[in-house]
Motif scaffolding. Structure first.
Motif, short mmCIF file in Angstrom:
data_model
loop_
_atom_site.label_atom_id
_atom_site.label_comp_id
_atom_site.label_asym_id
_atom_site.label_seq_id
_atom_site.Cartn_x
_atom_site.Cartn_y
_atom_site.Cartn_z
N ARG A 240 0.89 -1.15 -0.12
CA ARG A 240 -0.15 0.01 0.04
C ARG A 240 1.04 1.24 -0.05
O ARG A 240 1.67 1.51 1.10
N GLY A 241 0.72 2.08 -0.98
CA GLY A 241 1.28 3.44 -0.93
C GLY A 241 0.95 4.25 0.01
O GLY A 241 -0.35 4.29 0.50
N LYS A 242 1.84 5.04 0.68
CA LYS A 242 1.51 5.97 1.63
C LYS A 242 1.58 7.43 1.40
O LYS A 242 1.58 8.13 2.15
N LEU A 243 1.64 7.74 0.20
CA LEU A 243 1.95 9.26 -0.31
C LEU A 243 0.74 9.69 -1.12
O LEU A 243 0.86 10.70 -1.93
N GLY A 244 -0.38 9.45 -0.75
CA GLY A 244 -1.63 9.64 -1.15
C GLY A 244 -1.85 11.17 -1.24
O GLY A 244 -1.50 11.85 -0.29
N GLY A 245 -2.54 11.76 -2.10
CA GLY A 245 -2.75 13.55 -1.90
C GLY A 245 -1.92 14.06 -2.75
O GLY A 245 -2.01 15.39 -2.85
N LYS A 246 -0.59 13.28 -3.19
CA LYS A 246 0.38 14.24 -3.63
C LYS A 246 0.43 13.82 -5.39
O LYS A 246 -0.24 12.92 -5.72
N LYS A 247 0.86 14.91 -5.82
CA LYS A 247 0.67 14.69 -7.46
C LYS A 247 2.40 14.57 -7.85
O LYS A 247 3.45 14.97 -7.18
N GLY A 248 2.76 13.47 -8.98
CA GLY A 248 4.08 13.53 -9.56
C GLY A 248 3.96 13.70 -10.93
O GLY A 248 3.19 13.73 -11.62
N LEU A 249 5.22 14.56 -11.08
CA LEU A 249 5.57 14.86 -12.69
C LEU A 249 6.86 14.54 -12.74
O LEU A 249 7.73 14.87 -12.06
N LEU A 250 7.37 13.47 -13.82
CA LEU A 250 8.43 13.28 -14.33
C LEU A 250 8.65 13.88 -15.84
O LEU A 250 7.91 13.62 -16.81
N ILE A 251 9.73 14.77 -15.57
CA ILE A 251 10.09 15.48 -17.01
C ILE A 251 11.50 14.84 -17.52
O ILE A 251 12.34 14.82 -17.02
N THR A 252 11.50 14.05 -18.61
CA THR A 252 12.63 13.54 -19.09
C THR A 252 13.14 14.25 -20.41
O THR A 252 12.34 14.73 -21.16
N THR A 253 14.31 13.90 -20.88
CA THR A 253 14.63 14.35 -22.43
C THR A 253 15.37 13.14 -22.82
O THR A 253 15.95 12.33 -22.14
N SER A 254 15.28 13.07 -24.10
CA SER A 254 15.94 11.77 -24.68
C SER A 254 16.58 12.28 -26.11
O SER A 254 16.24 13.43 -26.64
N GLY A 255 17.78 11.76 -26.33
CA GLY A 255 18.42 12.03 -27.79
C GLY A 255 17.36 11.13 -28.95
O GLY A 255 17.34 11.68 -29.89
N ALA A 256 16.79 10.36 -28.49
CA ALA A 256 15.87 9.45 -29.46
C ALA A 256 14.71 10.35 -29.69
O ALA A 256 14.11 11.05 -28.94
N ASP A 257 14.14 10.53 -31.09
CA ASP A 257 12.92 10.91 -31.61
C ASP A 257 11.83 10.13 -31.08
O ASP A 257 11.85 9.09 -30.39
#
Length: 193
Positions: free
Chosen positions: A115-132
């Motif tokens: 069971r996750g304990k970090l409810g109520g939070k938002k997550g955002l992952l921003i990545t960059t790649s050389g690949a198109d």
């Protein structure tokens, strides 16, 4: 709103650093409280040690982990920014996740499973790649990120909402394209956080 921004790129002049600065500027412009972590500048120790592992089980968490976990608790939104290397984020970011988002803090095991304990939070992952984009989808990179980081990390830890934005082909696009990517990140920050 309280936002924790975590960057993992070894070059302070990188496009990832420009993305992180854009995110930070946009958040501060609207009056959000921001805590910014540059893992390379911090010389973050990514190695999950025996002492760390034992501390998760006996409640004796090291001071560096307690400080990072306090910042995660403080945050309404956690934004992670990193390049994609070998279909994942750099080892330093993975080590941050391994050590900070630990058993007892970010998740627990119950009679019915984890069971996750970090409810109520938002997550955002921003990545960059050389690949198109076409290559990144064809070689499984995007599916790998979704499985391991979006669902396997944010989802597993119980984040109420999470999103991923990859900026494609950053090593070969022209500067005007990169500037447009930064404008798109500004819009993403305004609409999502």
């Amino acid at each position: 709103m309280n936002t924790l921004v975590v960057l993992a790129h070894p070059n302070p002049q990188s496009f990832n650093s420009a993305v992180a600065q854009t995110v930070k500027d946009e958040l501060e412009k609207r009056g959000d409280q921001v805590k910014f972590k540059d893992l390379y500048a911090m010389k973050w120790d990514p190695v999950l040690s025996q002492a760390d592992f034992e501390g998760f089980h006996n409640g004796k968490i090291s001071a560096d982990l307690m400080a990072e976990q306090a910042d995660v608790n403080w945050a309404d939104v956690v934004i992670m920014i990193a390049p994609v290397w070998w279909t994942s984020v750099p080892a330093l970011m993975k080590g941050y996740i391994d050590r900070v988002f630990s058993l007892g803090f970010a998740y627990e095991y119950t009679a019915t499973g984890p069971r996750g304990k970090l409810g109520g939070k938002k997550g955002l992952l921003i990545t960059t790649s050389g690949a198109d984009e076409a290559s990144a989808n064809a070689n499984g990179m995007m599916a790998s990120l979704k499985r391991t980081l979006m669902d396997g990390f944010f989802g597993f830890c119980g984040f109420s909402e999470y999103k991923h934005q990859n900026l494609f082909a950053v090593t070969i696009v022209k500067d005007p394209d990169r500037q447009q990517m930064l404008e798109n990140i500004r819009g993403l920050v305004r609409s999502y956080t």
